[in-house]
Design a protein around this motif. Structure first.
Motif, PDB file in Angstrom:
ATOM      1  N   SER A  23      -5.470  -5.011  -3.967  1.00 38.76           N
ATOM      2  CA  SER A  23      -5.422  -4.043  -2.872  1.00 38.76           C
ATOM      3  C   SER A  23      -5.969  -2.706  -3.343  1.00 38.76           C
ATOM      4  N   ALA A  24      -6.414  -1.923  -2.383  1.00 38.53           N
ATOM      5  CA  ALA A  24      -6.961  -0.596  -2.666  1.00 38.53           C
ATOM      6  C   ALA A  24      -5.832   0.426  -2.684  1.00 38.53           C
ATOM      7  N   SER A  78     -10.602 -17.341  -6.702  1.00 39.14           N
ATOM      8  CA  SER A  78     -10.893 -16.652  -5.449  1.00 39.14           C
ATOM      9  C   SER A  78     -10.039 -15.388  -5.392  1.00 39.14           C
ATOM     10  N   VAL A  79     -10.703 -14.245  -5.285  1.00 39.87           N
ATOM     11  CA  VAL A  79     -10.013 -12.959  -5.234  1.00 39.87           C
ATOM     12  C   VAL A  79     -10.089 -12.441  -3.803  1.00 39.87           C
ATOM     13  N   ILE A  80      -8.931 -12.231  -3.199  1.00 40.71           N
ATOM     14  CA  ILE A  80      -8.854 -11.803  -1.803  1.00 40.71           C
ATOM     15  C   ILE A  80      -8.450 -10.338  -1.739  1.00 40.71           C
ATOM     16  N   GLY A  81      -9.272  -9.527  -1.093  1.00 40.52           N
ATOM     17  CA  GLY A  81      -8.913  -8.132  -0.855  1.00 40.52           C
ATOM     18  C   GLY A  81      -7.894  -8.067   0.272  1.00 40.52           C
ATOM     19  N   ILE A  82      -6.853  -7.260   0.078  1.00 33.36           N
ATOM     20  CA  ILE A  82      -5.821  -7.147   1.119  1.00 33.36           C
ATOM     21  C   ILE A  82      -5.662  -5.709   1.600  1.00 33.36           C
ATOM     22  N   GLY A  83      -6.729  -4.940   1.482  1.00 32.29           N
ATOM     23  CA  GLY A  83      -6.733  -3.597   2.057  1.00 32.29           C
ATOM     24  C   GLY A  83      -5.907  -2.586   1.285  1.00 32.29           C
ATOM     25  N   THR A  84      -5.521  -1.534   1.968  1.00 38.85           N
ATOM     26  CA  THR A  84      -4.830  -0.412   1.358  1.00 38.85           C
ATOM     27  C   THR A  84      -3.376  -0.742   1.076  1.00 38.85           C
TER      28      THR A  84
END
Length: 110
Positions: A23-24, A78-84
């Motif tokens: 996450s960011a 697999s790397v999943i972005g989950i936002g902020t």
């Protein structure tokens, strides 16, 4: 495709694919989940290096596939972005799992 959760440390799992999330946070940095931290250690900092180079996106539902990562016993990471960070909820977790499954199902696997 068989999907399962396990209490086993993620760096010790032998599987066709492993999925982790990132996450960011503010200032264009990122936050690694505990599983992602284990993967980063097992791959000698690969996740951190790719994040620094901008090769892994942290935006919601962004999927980055890494083929045959050294230090892991899987064919695909697999790397999943989950936002902020701080905006996560069950709905996002559900959609992220779906995005991961869809990206992995696009190709026939053993």
């Amino acid at each position: 495709m068989q999907i399962s959760a396990t209490p086993q440390p993620v760096s010790e799992i032998e599987a066709e694919a492993i999925v982790i999330s990132v996450s960011a946070v503010e200032n264009e940095n990122w936050d690694l989940s505990p599983s992602a931290q284990q993967i980063d250690q097992a791959t000698d900092g690969l996740i951190t290096r790719l994040l620094e180079l901008g090769e892994i996106a942290t935006g919601e539902l962004a999927v980055t596939k890494i083929l045959a990562p050294a230090g892991l016993r899987c064919n695909v990471l697999s790397v999943i972005g989950i936002g902020t960070k701080g905006r996560h909820n069950r709905g996002l977790a559900f959609r992220a799992a779906g995005a991961a499954a869809k990206s992995l199902a696009n190709k026939k696997r053993a």
